[in-house]
Design a protein around this motif. Structure first.
Motif, PDB file in Angstrom:
ATOM      1  N   VAL A   7       0.785  -1.203   0.008  1.00  0.00           N
ATOM      2  CA  VAL A   7      -0.149   0.134  -0.090  1.00  0.00           C
ATOM      3  C   VAL A   7       0.994   1.352   0.092  1.00  0.00           C
ATOM      4  CG1 VAL A   7      -1.865   1.209   1.146  1.00  0.00           C
ATOM      5  CG2 VAL A   7      -1.941  -1.201   1.324  1.00  0.00           C
ATOM      6  N   VAL A  10      -1.078   7.350   2.377  1.00  0.00           N
ATOM      7  CA  VAL A  10      -2.007   7.517   3.105  1.00  0.00           C
ATOM      8  C   VAL A  10      -3.593   6.917   2.613  1.00  0.00           C
ATOM      9  CG1 VAL A  10      -3.073   8.773   4.918  1.00  0.00           C
ATOM     10  CG2 VAL A  10      -0.681   9.200   4.525  1.00  0.00           C
ATOM     11  N   SER A  11      -4.149   6.332   3.398  1.00  0.00           N
ATOM     12  CA  SER A  11      -5.617   6.042   2.952  1.00  0.00           C
ATOM     13  C   SER A  11      -6.393   7.262   2.627  1.00  0.00           C
ATOM     14  CB  SER A  11      -6.160   5.067   4.098  1.00  0.00           C
ATOM     15  OG  SER A  11      -7.570   5.018   3.786  1.00  0.00           O
ATOM     16  N   PRO A  12      -6.924   7.308   1.477  1.00  0.00           N
ATOM     17  CA  PRO A  12      -7.629   8.614   1.141  1.00  0.00           C
ATOM     18  C   PRO A  12      -8.552   8.991   2.349  1.00  0.00           C
ATOM     19  CG  PRO A  12      -7.360   7.366  -0.596  1.00  0.00           C
ATOM     20  CD  PRO A  12      -6.969   6.664   0.432  1.00  0.00           C
ATOM     21  N   GLY A  13      -9.220   8.084   2.818  1.00  0.00           N
ATOM     22  CA  GLY A  13     -10.244   8.498   3.971  1.00  0.00           C
ATOM     23  C   GLY A  13      -9.489   9.065   5.387  1.00  0.00           C
ATOM     24  N   ALA A  14      -8.341   8.684   5.510  1.00  0.00           N
ATOM     25  CA  ALA A  14      -7.837   9.392   6.753  1.00  0.00           C
ATOM     26  C   ALA A  14      -7.221  10.644   6.447  1.00  0.00           C
ATOM     27  CB  ALA A  14      -6.613   8.490   6.809  1.00  0.00           C
ATOM     28  N   ARG A  49      -3.741   5.802  -7.629  1.00  0.00           N
ATOM     29  CA  ARG A  49      -3.733   6.762  -6.636  1.00  0.00           C
ATOM     30  C   ARG A  49      -4.664   7.766  -7.009  1.00  0.00           C
ATOM     31  NH1 ARG A  49      -3.515   6.957  -1.159  1.00  0.00           N
ATOM     32  NH2 ARG A  49      -2.569   9.141  -0.466  1.00  0.00           N
ATOM     33  N   GLU A  52      -8.385   6.503  -6.521  1.00  0.00           N
ATOM     34  CA  GLU A  52      -8.565   6.488  -5.146  1.00  0.00           C
ATOM     35  C   GLU A  52      -8.829   7.943  -4.266  1.00  0.00           C
ATOM     36  OE1 GLU A  52      -5.264   2.897  -3.733  1.00  0.00           O
ATOM     37  OE2 GLU A  52      -5.048   4.686  -3.133  1.00  0.00           O
ATOM     38  N   GLU A  56     -12.480   9.323  -3.174  1.00  0.00           N
ATOM     39  CA  GLU A  56     -12.769  10.097  -1.838  1.00  0.00           C
ATOM     40  C   GLU A  56     -13.406  11.427  -1.968  1.00  0.00           C
ATOM     41  OE1 GLU A  56     -12.951  10.471   2.268  1.00  0.00           O
ATOM     42  OE2 GLU A  56     -12.878   8.677   1.027  1.00  0.00           O
TER      43      GLU A  56
END
Length: 72
Positions: A7, A10-14, A49, A52, A56
């Motif tokens: 991965v 950073v996770s888009p939701g974060a 990316r 993603e 978001e």
């Protein structure tokens, strides 16, 4: 380990709203270079990316302002 299991970013939701917009601007600014000069793996990663982060953004802003001049 297969690269699909890695991965990156950073996770888009974060991401905060500010960080999400900054990341999107950066990716949009580097797309042309990735397309023209990046190896296939870099272009695929860039596309993943971007998808993603744009997903978001759309999730957070389902009623975003639409410019009627952009409708085709």
């Amino acid at each position: 380990m297969p690269t699909d299991d890695i991965v990156q970013g950073v996770s888009p939701g974060a991401l905060t709203e500010e960080a999400l917009l900054r990341e999107l601007a950066s990716l949009h600014g580097t797309r042309h270079d990735a397309l023209r000069h990046g190896p296939d793996s870099a272009l695929a990663n860039h596309t993943r990316r971007t998808t993603e982060l744009e997903g978001e953004y759309l999730r957070r802003h389902p009623s975003r302002e639409i410019n009627p001049a952009r409708i085709r």
